[in-house]
Design an enzyme around this catalytic site. Sequence first.
Site, mmCIF file in Angstrom:
data_model
loop_
_atom_site.group_PDB
_atom_site.id
_atom_site.type_symbol
_atom_site.label_atom_id
_atom_site.label_comp_id
_atom_site.label_asym_id
_atom_site.label_seq_id
_atom_site.Cartn_x
_atom_site.Cartn_y
_atom_site.Cartn_z
ATOM 1 N N ASP A 6 0.820 -1.215 0.000
ATOM 2 C CA ASP A 6 0.000 0.000 0.000
ATOM 3 C C ASP A 6 0.858 1.270 0.000
ATOM 4 O O ASP A 6 2.096 1.189 -0.114
ATOM 5 C CB ASP A 6 -0.927 -0.063 1.225
ATOM 6 N N ASP A 25 -9.726 3.492 -3.460
ATOM 7 C CA ASP A 25 -10.488 2.302 -3.060
ATOM 8 C C ASP A 25 -11.891 2.292 -3.643
ATOM 9 O O ASP A 25 -12.577 3.321 -3.703
ATOM 10 C CB ASP A 25 -10.608 2.253 -1.533
#
Lengths: 499, 499, 499, 499
Positions: free
Chosen positions: D152, D212
């Site tokens: 990430d 996201d």
Amino acid sequence: MIALQKISYTIAALAVVSRVGASDNGLARTPQMGWDNWNAFGCSVSETLLQQTAELIVNYGLRDLGYHYVVLDDCWSVGRNASNNNSLAADPTKFPAGMKAAADNIHDLGLGFGMYSSAGKYTCGGYAGSLGYEEVDANTWANWGVDYLKYDNCYNEGQAGTQLISYNRYNVMSKALNATGRPILYSLCNWGEDYPFNWAPTIANSWRISGDIFDDWDQADARCPCDGDDAWDCRLPGFHCSVTNIMNKVSFIVSKSQPGAWNDLDMLEVGNGGMTDAEYVAHFSMWAAVKSPLILGNDLRIVPAADLSIISNAAVIAINQDPNGSSAARRWKYATNGTDANGRAEIQMWSGTLMSTTGGDYYDFVVLLINGNNVETVLNATLADIFVDFGAGGTADEVKIPWEVRDLWANRMSTTEAQAIISANGTAGYNGTNVQTRYNATQTSYAEGLAAADELLLGNVTTTIQPSGTVSATIAPHGAAIFRLRAMPTAATKKRDEL
Amino acid sequence: MIALQKISYTIAALAVVSRVGASDNGLARTPQMGWDNWNAFGCSVSETLLQQTAELIVNYGLRDLGYHYVVLDDCWSVGRNASNNNSLAADPTKFPAGMKAAADNIHDLGLGFGMYSSAGKYTCGGYAGSLGYEEVDANTWANWGVDYLKYDNCYNEGQAGTQLISYNRYNVMSKALNATGRPILYSLCNWGEDYPFNWAPTIANSWRISGDIFDDWDQADARCPCDGDDAWDCRLPGFHCSVTNIMNKVSFIVSKSQPGAWNDLDMLEVGNGGMTDAEYVAHFSMWAAVKSPLILGNDLRIVPAADLSIISNAAVIAINQDPNGSSAARRWKYATNGTDANGRAEIQMWSGTLMSTTGGDYYDFVVLLINGNNVETVLNATLADIFVDFGAGGTADEVKIPWEVRDLWANRMSTTEAQAIISANGTAGYNGTNVQTRYNATQTSYAEGLAAADELLLGNVTTTIQPSGTVSATIAPHGAAIFRLRAMPTAATKKRDEL
Amino acid sequence: MIALQKISYTIAALAVVSRVGASDNGLARTPQMGWDNWNAFGCSVSETLLQQTAELIVNYGLRDLGYHYVVLDDCWSVGRNASNNNSLAADPTKFPAGMKAAADNIHDLGLGFGMYSSAGKYTCGGYAGSLGYEEVDANTWANWGVDYLKYDNCYNEGQAGTQLISYNRYNVMSKALNATGRPILYSLCNWGEDYPFNWAPTIANSWRISGDIFDDWDQADARCPCDGDDAWDCRLPGFHCSVTNIMNKVSFIVSKSQPGAWNDLDMLEVGNGGMTDAEYVAHFSMWAAVKSPLILGNDLRIVPAADLSIISNAAVIAINQDPNGSSAARRWKYATNGTDANGRAEIQMWSGTLMSTTGGDYYDFVVLLINGNNVETVLNATLADIFVDFGAGGTADEVKIPWEVRDLWANRMSTTEAQAIISANGTAGYNGTNVQTRYNATQTSYAEGLAAADELLLGNVTTTIQPSGTVSATIAPHGAAIFRLRAMPTAATKKRDEL
Amino acid sequence: MIALQKISYTIAALAVVSRVGASDNGLARTPQMGWDNWNAFGCSVSETLLQQTAELIVNYGLRDLGYHYVVLDDCWSVGRNASNNNSLAADPTKFPAGMKAAADNIHDLGLGFGMYSSAGKYTCGGYAGSLGYEEVDANTWANWGVDYLKYDNCYNEGQAGTQLISYNRYNVMSKALNATGRPILYSLCNWGEDYPFNWAPTIANSWRISGDIFDDWDQADARCPCDGDDAWDCRLPGFHCSVTNIMNKVSFIVSKSQPGAWNDLDMLEVGNGGMTDAEYVAHFSMWAAVKSPLILGNDLRIVPAADLSIISNAAVIAINQDPNGSSAARRWKYATNGTDANGRAEIQMWSGTLMSTTGGDYYDFVVLLINGNNVETVLNATLADIFVDFGAGGTADEVKIPWEVRDLWANRMSTTEAQAIISANGTAGYNGTNVQTRYNATQTSYAEGLAAADELLLGNVTTTIQPSGTVSATIAPHGAAIFRLRAMPTAATKKRDEL
């Protein structure tokens, strides 16, 4: 400051510009011309293809119109040879006689040999790239007799995103090529990322300004996302860019082109079948007017006669090869109502200075009218708009004199003649060197021909226009007209400014 | 934080600002004024041109209005002299007496001498650039007696694209100039790339904010692609930028100008023939109001009388040279219906603080109304809008008092008088030093004249407006009106905040 | 990934977040509150002003509502003392007793002392900046007893333009502050350049997200050019940014705020006179809902009673100081027809999670309705939209239960009472410590008060809404309504997911 | 250059592409498939959850459809162990048996084990990040038996903003993973910042292209601000991005996907309850057609039967797992009038090449029609548009032959059958390995099944279309149809170009 506007200053500037050399290699004083296999063949390359094509370039008279480089694009190698200084090795299946032999054969035909690589870990096709191997590769190519390098941008490992990073990456190869001692034209192909028009002119002979061309007039494609008024600022060049898309991109940066250093609009699609005859005529006229390299991209073995006649138009090529090396600029673009299947409709006018063929104090001028409508349209260009760079609102001296207007497509070779050339394939004299009705740039350069006002380069007189007049043309859907304007010999000689 | 809004704070701030020096060289406390040959002559430079122009600057009274620097632009060198420390050599054909002699002659006339180079490998005209030669070049210029450097951006070899890269590149020359010990005004010219308004104020006296100006009011040109609401964020400055285009660009960054460090809107086009008289009046008014350097760009040997009268307007120049050094700001801009040939029509109002000429507690104020319509239009500016920075929605104290309105073009020199000056050419007293009806800034600085409320600097009383009133003007197509507002002496004295 | 959506996960996340410390200094677990002189006083600073204001903060009960820091902004120094390690010296005229004494006095009142500098060569006002002097300055401030640093961005010498350059520049001061050993809240003020919401959370307690605020609702100003849907990507923060402009900017990055690290919307304008009462109520409600630091920016010596009542609303402050530290998010914004004088009209709804005051399994929720119309308007927020983060299209469990709606402005202090506080000025018990009708956060933290469901923090019950219902409010022009929603105690307890 | 257009060239290219390895690790020759806990569980992770889910993946037949990796997302650690080389330690509460045991259990079921970390100081949830600890962490994971890393982008300390900075940061982990000697699929998750499609293919197996995902069809959310024609150039990826938003983002960069290196559209939301059945069908079809990794994101313990039937469609999965690895491309998108609650309405057509299942010279083709209208709509795709990449305006050879059209949702498993599988939970044979009516990719790879033209992978014959014909479908609101086109066996064999 950027522009030199008036004739006297520009003359001064031209003397100067000769000191500014792309790569300091002295090449491409006019835009390079030639052929590259990619648009028609992609990875299907072979020595046979190069040889066949090179012969056709000679036999169809294209060499003598100036198409000089035969460029082998991607997919030619089998990787690096660890036992030979990590140099690239040609694919022995595709090039059984080896790359030097391929080059020799091309040289024997009076043509130049071009090569491809990428400033990345891999080429776009996934073959070994030259990033980190610039010196060894440049030496390999020089040893093979390579005259031209198209240098791509795939898999660059993050070495993009600022002008300095891109400049540094491409400059390594520029220096490596120059260090070989062999003059190698450097065709930088980073698709316009990081504003190469700012930094490429001192290290390369041309630089691509867009993603890859697509054989279509104006189809929008999400994979070529930059369009419209800020299309010059494209951080995703993509591919599948239409002719109209690319022409729009160059409109903002025409002044960056100069002898030795050119905006590259990508290889031509003429002959590949995706556009109409009018569209191909316009495509070729545009590329010529903005001083793009003219690199054929079709399969010459099956070239339609109509397409051969397009790429053989010496009067249009003479615009491209004009010694002044000054790109036409877009004067206006308007949206209209003649919407086509892609939902677009616009008309444009471009103009620019050319070397004088009249011997007077006035430049010749090129005028390009583009009809993006889906219907035949009459387009008009006023002298005030054509000469706006010399004075806004019609104040230029050039507006106040009459001009001869010459249609550069009026003398287009007939399809019959083109078919005869194709059918003869060099066996019946149609090889461009011994046909008196065709211009032969091998014998007489475009600069010489223009200086001599060779009629083969000047198109047909269409009309004359009076001071403050208008150039008009009836243009087919998705077509273009291109004219050479010559100051009327009866006009009073313009006085140059004296100090 | 950026702004200092009320009079008491600004006074405090002004004391402070004196510590912030562009290049720490103490120059350009008000915007520089002068002349540069580029707009009218391009590369056609010579010592004769400089000398003739310098004499006309004196004889036409322009020197005594503040036009101080005679700037020689590009194309003056023949390259570097390897046997003399690689220093630049002047072109002996253009400057047979040498550059030092040219400077001396200019100095003898009470003027300053400006020079040009580029922070690149080449200048824009293709001559040797100064990148990598900053020290030797600064020393050469200092030895010649140079007082001013215009430093361009061409061929910068990729050293652009981030603020730090550009800052570092231009800072090298800043330090080199300062190290010479000679005060040399540093005119940074990177066309606004990389937000120079952020980083140039500590190293330069001014910085260009756009591509090169074009002698036109509002023509759109693809080669100057940044326009509209995000025009400040321009990564392709281009050239051929209209007056309207440049004025829009400065609207976003007016607060970046300060004594010693100015937004540069490029050289003036007044007198070059591409615009109407109304347009040139507006152009000059705009440049004055936003504190741009006022660098003439025309051929003074053939200056039309009407244009001489524009550039000779001391009341407008006094706005530009105001000691407060605070740029006017755009208060509104509206699209209208009076579309011109370029398809544009908009009206604008700008206002800003000026040094008080009334001795009271209120600043004077400049109000600039711009009529972009193609027809004569009455424009109105409310006090609420004029003084919005002192309180939104009309809440400012300044809205609640009456003001004297003075039209700064009311006393424009007549064409007859201007023509007489031209005809006399210094022989009949019209040299600006002995004509009592003209302001002489050589004798009395603008700061002194304003402090004394010299009527020659204040325009004509047009009207007075009451509290919450409106300033109105009838304005020609593509014209402007510019007013000085002075608090009425009868108004109650504003109380300053006390702590 | 960024978001933690459901209550059970968020609880887990909250435990985690405590490990992420801005500057690792443990400060600002809820947004900082206090006062800064800039908006009302600019450079007119003095120890008298600080002392007077600090006393009023206590006497008006503001300290006990949480306003803790008294921040001295720009223009307090006379530069560096070469004979004292180049440390900054306070201006002896403005601070005759010295800065340590000023700090001591503030501390004696139970308040914290804030200081200002710039990460540049100069401060914005032109005073000595701290770039290159971070350690010595941090030590000086720590020695003086400074508790808070506002660190500006002017004259940064090109050290901006990429996240890493800005991070590195501001990180030097972060480390220097931490190295002093004194807890100093670090208020990073680079106006949102280079996306500080990405990199500031690990080095600072808050970061500005825009150019300087202007005391107006929605006036467009060319000097604050970023607006609309891409306003978060602003490379020219400018100044004179309206409340609406700033609120729009934060809408894109609300998730970046977290305990110890906050989006800073700039200091409040309540009390400075440029907006209506409805606008100030909305302004304060917005800043509270998005967890901006609440730093007063007015002149407390002349605060109007109505404005004192706004900044004294504990129920709204409790939204801001909610222990969960989760910003409200904009759920919708629509253009409407009720255009105001600035040509704008839009309505918005924001909502977000709050600590539960019901003891049940459901969060409390804040709902903010903003009426940008120029007329009174009824706005409606459906539960489906309010709870969209827990399930799109009304699928969230929260939509299926009834809610108590509490109007957080219903108990607004009356102007009469506020005036009485002002008139008493601490002499008659109105100092916030001994008035039972006011919340005292010095005695009982907001976290404790909310946990105890203190009615002073909960507003008035307005109505209850049934499952799938709608919250409605009639809102003044340019006004806002703000509600706390509490799950009805009669609702079935929501089951948490079990593993 | 980027594209390889015709079948013969592409075949050549495919041979080449095998040399281009993401991370040179040989993994993900087709897009990875599996499950990740984040979308449904966030931080609520445990060894029990992993074990239960892994068993369901087997029992519901999902393993044998290709869902291989069980990925543990954020929030699993308790930080670094200073006494053990600063290696990360698993949370003993959540994973009492330790991480190696969790991995072993997953491996025992024939599945792969995925792990999560962030290239920052902290993970997005605030746990210890891997920036600066790449080697030790890679070794830890390899020792545990990790097969997959999702990496990430939170708290990256300013190490973003240029391609090179991001490339360098992520390349450290790429090298560390490869250095372990264990094949670990590298799933780069920087949300599309800095154009990872340019630089990630040589270092990672996939890269996220957006913020996201949110479980909604097309809701606009200020926190996911990039939409429309320049959505590919997103410097604030944000989160809460709808399915439509993400699908738009990939449209510009489909050509960047290739075997071993894929555009990642984020984990699936099928089964999470925020969308209708039609929307989930469309969502799954889209992700399949553009070759996104197919990572389930739901709670399998409570999967609705209808959703199980979606994710079990082998004919659609076979599009995703096609050996050619060529993403479909968007051919057109039009705004329409069937506006939904979010104010949107648009229809789209995508198509792309597939491996031939006919044994002829023509590729199979996938056609995806998307109905963004709020009403049932008949959508039409012409062969000219479907095959535009092979020739503009209907000039492709493929337009001139007839095609068999197979509806890939025609054989969708019935809800009854899906419910039976769920109810049986592996106890009654419904575990995917012994049911003859289901495709078992464990036994027969998709490549093998397609080569054998296994009917389970081909959908149902819907119709045949003649040359220049049109594929039509009646599609539910917010739904999609997806077809496989197969050249009719009766069509004349297309001649390949020979050299």
